[in-house]
Every structure is written in C-alpha cells, then in structure tokens.
Design an enzyme around this catalytic site. Structure first.
Site, mmCIF file in Angstrom:
data_model
loop_
_atom_site.group_PDB
_atom_site.id
_atom_site.type_symbol
_atom_site.label_atom_id
_atom_site.label_comp_id
_atom_site.label_asym_id
_atom_site.label_seq_id
_atom_site.Cartn_x
_atom_site.Cartn_y
_atom_site.Cartn_z
ATOM 1 N N VAL A 27 42.201 -33.816 -27.126
ATOM 2 C CA VAL A 27 41.942 -34.191 -26.618
ATOM 3 C C VAL A 27 40.842 -35.367 -27.257
ATOM 4 O O VAL A 27 40.905 -36.011 -25.832
ATOM 5 C CB VAL A 27 40.393 -33.376 -26.506
ATOM 6 C CG1 VAL A 27 39.409 -33.332 -25.878
ATOM 7 C CG2 VAL A 27 41.149 -32.026 -25.949
ATOM 8 N N ASP A 82 38.634 -40.637 -37.160
ATOM 9 C CA ASP A 82 39.450 -39.396 -37.369
ATOM 10 C C ASP A 82 39.280 -39.497 -39.332
ATOM 11 O O ASP A 82 39.026 -41.096 -39.807
ATOM 12 C CB ASP A 82 40.787 -39.910 -36.535
ATOM 13 C CG ASP A 82 41.352 -38.023 -37.119
ATOM 14 O OD1 ASP A 82 41.885 -38.234 -36.064
ATOM 15 O OD2 ASP A 82 41.394 -37.716 -38.108
ATOM 16 N N ARG A 87 45.211 -30.745 -19.069
ATOM 17 C CA ARG A 87 46.576 -30.434 -18.901
ATOM 18 C C ARG A 87 47.540 -30.987 -19.763
ATOM 19 O O ARG A 87 47.510 -32.206 -20.160
ATOM 20 C CB ARG A 87 47.445 -30.081 -17.642
ATOM 21 C CG ARG A 87 47.367 -28.939 -16.718
ATOM 22 C CD ARG A 87 47.277 -29.120 -16.010
ATOM 23 N NE ARG A 87 47.152 -30.124 -15.252
ATOM 24 C CZ ARG A 87 47.830 -30.519 -13.652
ATOM 25 N NH1 ARG A 87 48.289 -30.058 -13.267
ATOM 26 N NH2 ARG A 87 47.013 -31.587 -13.184
ATOM 27 N N LYS A 137 34.756 -23.297 -18.934
ATOM 28 C CA LYS A 137 35.407 -23.798 -19.671
ATOM 29 C C LYS A 137 36.370 -22.204 -19.938
ATOM 30 O O LYS A 137 37.169 -22.281 -19.645
ATOM 31 C CB LYS A 137 34.823 -24.183 -21.147
ATOM 32 C CG LYS A 137 36.424 -24.479 -22.149
ATOM 33 C CD LYS A 137 37.596 -25.494 -21.520
ATOM 34 C CE LYS A 137 39.422 -25.527 -22.509
ATOM 35 N NZ LYS A 137 39.581 -26.404 -21.883
ATOM 36 N N PHE A 142 49.448 -21.279 -9.753
ATOM 37 C CA PHE A 142 48.858 -20.879 -10.833
ATOM 38 C C PHE A 142 49.144 -19.798 -9.893
ATOM 39 O O PHE A 142 48.799 -18.632 -10.915
ATOM 40 C CB PHE A 142 47.815 -20.936 -11.036
ATOM 41 C CG PHE A 142 47.768 -22.038 -12.985
ATOM 42 C CD1 PHE A 142 48.180 -23.077 -12.440
ATOM 43 C CD2 PHE A 142 47.714 -21.262 -13.974
ATOM 44 C CE1 PHE A 142 47.609 -24.147 -13.858
ATOM 45 C CE2 PHE A 142 47.978 -22.277 -14.698
ATOM 46 C CZ PHE A 142 48.380 -23.673 -15.297
ATOM 47 N N CYS A 154 46.563 -23.837 -25.573
ATOM 48 C CA CYS A 154 44.974 -23.446 -24.787
ATOM 49 C C CYS A 154 45.235 -21.985 -24.040
ATOM 50 O O CYS A 154 43.782 -20.751 -25.206
ATOM 51 C CB CYS A 154 44.336 -24.209 -24.211
ATOM 52 S SG CYS A 154 43.568 -25.795 -24.331
HETATM 53 C C1 UDX Z 1 45.360 -25.156 -19.663
HETATM 54 C C2 UDX Z 1 44.768 -25.769 -18.049
HETATM 55 O O1 UDX Z 1 45.337 -25.580 -18.049
HETATM 56 C C3 UDX Z 1 44.098 -26.751 -19.567
HETATM 57 O O2 UDX Z 1 42.546 -27.028 -18.074
HETATM 58 C C4 UDX Z 1 42.873 -26.288 -20.618
HETATM 59 O O3 UDX Z 1 42.414 -27.634 -20.747
HETATM 60 C C5 UDX Z 1 44.041 -26.463 -21.622
HETATM 61 O O4 UDX Z 1 44.861 -25.189 -20.883
HETATM 62 P P1 UDX Z 1 48.131 -26.603 -20.921
HETATM 63 O O5 UDX Z 1 48.505 -25.312 -21.823
HETATM 64 O O6 UDX Z 1 47.912 -28.209 -21.292
HETATM 65 O O7 UDX Z 1 46.759 -26.683 -19.872
HETATM 66 O O8 UDX Z 1 49.077 -26.377 -19.355
HETATM 67 P P2 UDX Z 1 49.766 -25.331 -17.961
HETATM 68 O O9 UDX Z 1 49.870 -25.804 -16.991
HETATM 69 O O10 UDX Z 1 47.839 -25.204 -17.488
HETATM 70 O O11 UDX Z 1 50.281 -24.163 -18.397
HETATM 71 C C6 UDX Z 1 49.886 -22.708 -19.402
HETATM 72 C C7 UDX Z 1 51.078 -22.043 -19.390
HETATM 73 O O12 UDX Z 1 50.773 -20.825 -18.052
HETATM 74 C C8 UDX Z 1 52.338 -22.112 -19.118
HETATM 75 O O13 UDX Z 1 53.193 -21.451 -20.626
HETATM 76 C C9 UDX Z 1 53.075 -21.954 -18.251
HETATM 77 O O14 UDX Z 1 54.382 -22.466 -18.262
HETATM 78 C C10 UDX Z 1 52.298 -21.059 -17.353
HETATM 79 N N1 UDX Z 1 52.231 -20.758 -15.921
HETATM 80 C C11 UDX Z 1 51.301 -21.802 -15.408
HETATM 81 C C12 UDX Z 1 52.821 -19.812 -15.823
HETATM 82 O O15 UDX Z 1 53.730 -19.071 -16.452
HETATM 83 N N2 UDX Z 1 52.315 -19.356 -14.503
HETATM 84 C C13 UDX Z 1 51.843 -20.008 -13.247
HETATM 85 O O16 UDX Z 1 51.892 -19.987 -12.116
HETATM 86 C C14 UDX Z 1 51.173 -21.317 -14.018
#
Ligand code: UDX
Length: 431
Positions: free
Chosen positions: A12, A31, A155, A205, A250, A261
């Site tokens: 981040v 850092d 993300r 958040k 999603f 996350c």
């Molecule tokens: C997420 C949030 O989207 C972001 O806003 C936050 O700050 C950090 O966490 P990220 O961890 O990069 O980001 O991944 P993301 O693309 O959101 O997917 C998260 C997980 O959900 C993945 O394992 C993905 O496979 C799963 N997922 C996502 C599903 O199983 N089904 C879906 O429909 C969407």
C-alpha cells in the site's frame, strides 16, 4: 504541490508514494529496511504491480520521489505524513498494531512543525485516537497536529489503476478541515469524496471488505443449493446481476476468497465486534462458508474417484487469484494439506506462484506446464482461474491423464463441452 512523507513502503505504501508523486506531490518514502530503501532508490520496486516500475522510474527522475530509512530526513519538511505500515493478524485474528505504534513514535520524535498524519493501513476502529495519543506523548515540543483516516481500497494486480480511478475517497477525522486538506491532495483525480468522522472512516474500510466477502460466501451458498435443485449458479448470478440493486460484480461462485485482505479483515472485524460484546453471526457464517468451499472441492474429488488414498491429483493454479504470485491465505494451501492428509499425492503448476509456494511447501511436485501436471493423473483440480487454463488443448490434456476427471473450482469450463469431450466434469454449483 504538497510535501508528503509515506511511512512504510510495502504494498500500500509504495503504491501510494509513487502515485502521489505522479499526481505532482513531493514525496518521500520511509522504510526502516535499508536494503529495501537502496533498491527502491535505484528504481527497483520491491513488489510486483503492473505499471509500478514505470511510474516509479519517472517520479525518481523528476525528483518528486525519493526514499530514506531516516525519519529525520522525511518528517520535518512534510505537510502530510501517511502511515502505511503492515497490520498483521495477532494470535486471535485481531490486527496487531505494533508497527503502527512504532511509526507514530518515530513521526513524533522527528516532527518540527505542524503536520497532518494520515492513516492508510487497515486498522481497528479507534486506532486513529491511539495514534494521536502516542504522537502527543512523544512530541518534543508542543506542535499542533491532526490525524485523518484515509483507507485504501486497492486490489492487487490493479493497484495503480485503482489509485488513479477510485470509486470513492474517504476521509475521516475529528478535525474536518484536516480531512478536507487531505482530500485536496487528490484533487487531480475524479472521484466521489466522503468526509466523515474518524471511527466511521475506519469502519467503512472493514464494512466494504466484509460486504464483498459476504457476496462471495452468499453466492457460494447459492451454488450448494443449485447443485441440489439442478440449477446452474453461473446463470443464476448472471440473472441476479442484471438487477441494478444487486449488480454483476463479485458474484462468482468457486473455491472461496483468499489473499492478504479479505480473510484478515473479516476476522479482525468479527473479533472486534466480540470484544465490544456483540456476536457477529453473519460474519462468522461468511468465514465458515468460505473455509468449507475449500473442503467441498476435495470432497468432490473423493466422491468421483471413490476415495483419495493412493490417487495422483494435479492442481492447476496456486495463487489466491490470477495475475499475482501471492499465496497468502490461498485456498490452494488448505486443499493441498487436505489431499495429502487423505493419502493422495499432489502435483501442481502455476504461471507465477510456484517459487513462492515452493519456499514454504516441498511436499508436492511442481511442474513446468499444465500438460506436465496432467500426465498420468487421476484427476485435475482447477484452483485459480488463470487465462492460460481457459485455452488448454483439451484433447491433448485428456490423452495424457490416467482418468479424465476434472473438478473445476472456478467454473472456467462449460460443463456440456467438457462432457462432450469425454471428461468426467464437476464444477461448483452446476449440476
Ligand atoms: C481486496 C479488495 O478488493 C480491496 O478493495 C482491498 O483493499 C483488499 O482486498 P484483493 O485481495 O487484491 O483486494 O483481491 P480481489 O480481487 O478483491 O479478490 C479477493 C478474493 O475473492 C480472491 O481470492 C478471489 O478469487 C475471490 N473472489 C472474488 C471470488 O471468489 N468471487 C468473486 O466473485 C470475486
């Protein structure tokens, strides 16, 4: 142009530092890891993120970005100091604030003039107040300062794009003018702005991530029902998504969510609620459903193969989502452990994540490509929906396998096509 320091240059922090420099601010990344600082100063990002190295190179060249391990080089001249250090889960799943507290002390000790301290890290509700208290206690002179919460919603894999095109920007503080000043840093970006109080910003958040996780567990529960009533969850989510109140994103059923996350944040929010005397029924169910999805795909393999002892299982994909080498809280890890425990032998291929997983797990065989994985296996299990897997030569794949069984944990294949090609095929939530 404002002068900004970003403390913590992990995922981040580095993205924030580089992007703030790109939109015209004078930024110093801080850092404590000197080796990391030296690498970044040479223009080498310490994380992989599409587009980051390019933006970082440009910002270093124009002189708008620099790095240091010394707070006294970064803090005295800064108008805004971002805290973007890690908040790893503690023993009971609550976020551990040790690095945030260290950063607050370091900032206070180096402050020479008024600053606005901006919290980017995902922290338990109320952490902004803790930061304010620590800074206040550690200041050498009486210097006024404010604390603002400005949560990130980036993300992995599209962090630069997400920074530059935010759906919304949230700023929370007891001091509204400080919150507005931080919002001003982003004035070049087109985004909806929400100014609120500190606790509400911190909660936004957690609530956002918990809601997205809930959508995933919801559709995974629908998938289980679909299997029992002979319906197709992919079409169900398409139909649901057409409703503007629901929206299409999603809603992909599969092996469940992972990553650095969602699992951490949902757990932290649930534990936080419990500490405050509230039992979070829904969040607990979201987490339970998510973990069960990982078991269910293994159950499907066991059922189709008539047992797992002595079977050779090939995994396609290891990272928690495509286009990253990240395996933190990846479903693949639980699936592998479960398969090994049930007496199966496991081999795998992932386009990016093999070196990372190899470093922590040597009980499986790592293969050079999907066809090497398929050779002689009793079944294949799709764990991550990498594009590469959508375009496999299915006839070749089948000819290499000992038994033509595919369990598709991400629903990347069409059930009818797979059956027509002679596979024994099981998706998630598709009869
Ligand atoms: C997420 C949030 O989207 C972001 O806003 C936050 O700050 C950090 O966490 P990220 O961890 O990069 O980001 O991944 P993301 O693309 O959101 O997917 C998260 C997980 O959900 C993945 O394992 C993905 O496979 C799963 N997922 C996502 C599903 O199983 N089904 C879906 O429909 C969407």
């Amino acid at each position: 142009m404002s002068s900004v320091a970003v403390v913590g240059t992990g995922y981040v922090g580095l993205t924030t530092a580089v992007c703030l420099a790109d939109i015209g601010h004078q930024v110093t990344g801080v850092d404590i890891d000197e080796a990391k600082v030296a690498r970044m100063a040479r223009g080498e990002p310490t994380i992989y993120e599409p587009g980051l190295d390019e933006l970082m190179g440009q910002a270093l060249k124009t002189g708008l970005l620099r790095f240091t391990s010394d707070y006294s080089q970064a803090i005295p001249g800064a108008d805004f100091v971002f805290i973007a250090v890690g908040t790893p889960p503690g023993r009971r799943g609550e976020a551990d604030l040790v690095y945030v507290k260290q950063a607050a002390k370091g900032i206070a000790a180096a402050m020479k003039k008024t600053v606005t301290i901006v919290n980017k890290s995902t922290v338990p509700i109320g952490t902004g107040n803790i930061v304010a208290r620590i800074v206040g206690e550690n200041l050498r002179d009486e210097i006024p300062f404010s604390v603002v919460s400005n949560p990130e919603f980036l993300r992995e894999g599209s962090a630069i794009y997400d920074f530059m095109h935010p759906d919304r920007l949230v700023f929370g503080s007891h001091d509204e003018s400080a919150a507005r000043a931080v919002a001003g840093l982003y004035s070049k970006l087109e985004a909806r702005i929400l100014i609120t109080d500190l606790h509400t910003a911190e909660m936004i958040k957690y609530a956002s991530n918990a809601f997205l996780a809930t959508r995933i567990s919801f559709i995974n529960e629908m998938a289980r029902i679909c299997e029992r009533v002979d319906a197709d969850v992919k079409v169900v989510s398409e139909g649901m998504g057409m409703d503007r109140r629901i929206g299409p994103l999603f809603l992909d059923a599969g092996i469940g969510y992972g990553g650095s996350c969602f699992p951490k944040d949902v757990k932290a929010l649930a534990r936080m609620a419990e500490t405050m005397g509230y039992h979070p029924e829904l969040l607990d169910a979201v987490m339970e459903i998510n973990l069960d999805q990982r078991t269910l795909v293994v159950e499907k393999l066991r059922e189709v193969l008539g047992g797992l002892r002595g079977q050779l299982i090939g995994l396609l994909g290891l990272s928690y989502k495509p286009n990253t080498d990240d395996v933190r809280e990846a479903p693949s890890i639980d699936v592998i452990e479960n398969l090994l425990q049930k007496g199966a032998t496991v081999r795998a291929y992932d386009p990016k994540a093999m070196p990372v997983l190899k470093a922590q797990m040597n009980s499986i065989e790592y293969c050079r490509d999907p066809y090497a994985v398929a050779t002689g296996v009793d079944a294949l299990l799709v764990v991550t929906e990498w594009d590469e897997f959508r375009h496999l030569d299915l006839d070749r794949l089948k000819s290499l396998m000992r038994r033509p069984v595919i369990v598709d944990g991400r629903n990347i294949f069409d059930p009818k096509t797979m059956r027509d090609r002679g596979f024994v095929y099981r998706g998630v939530g598709r009869s």
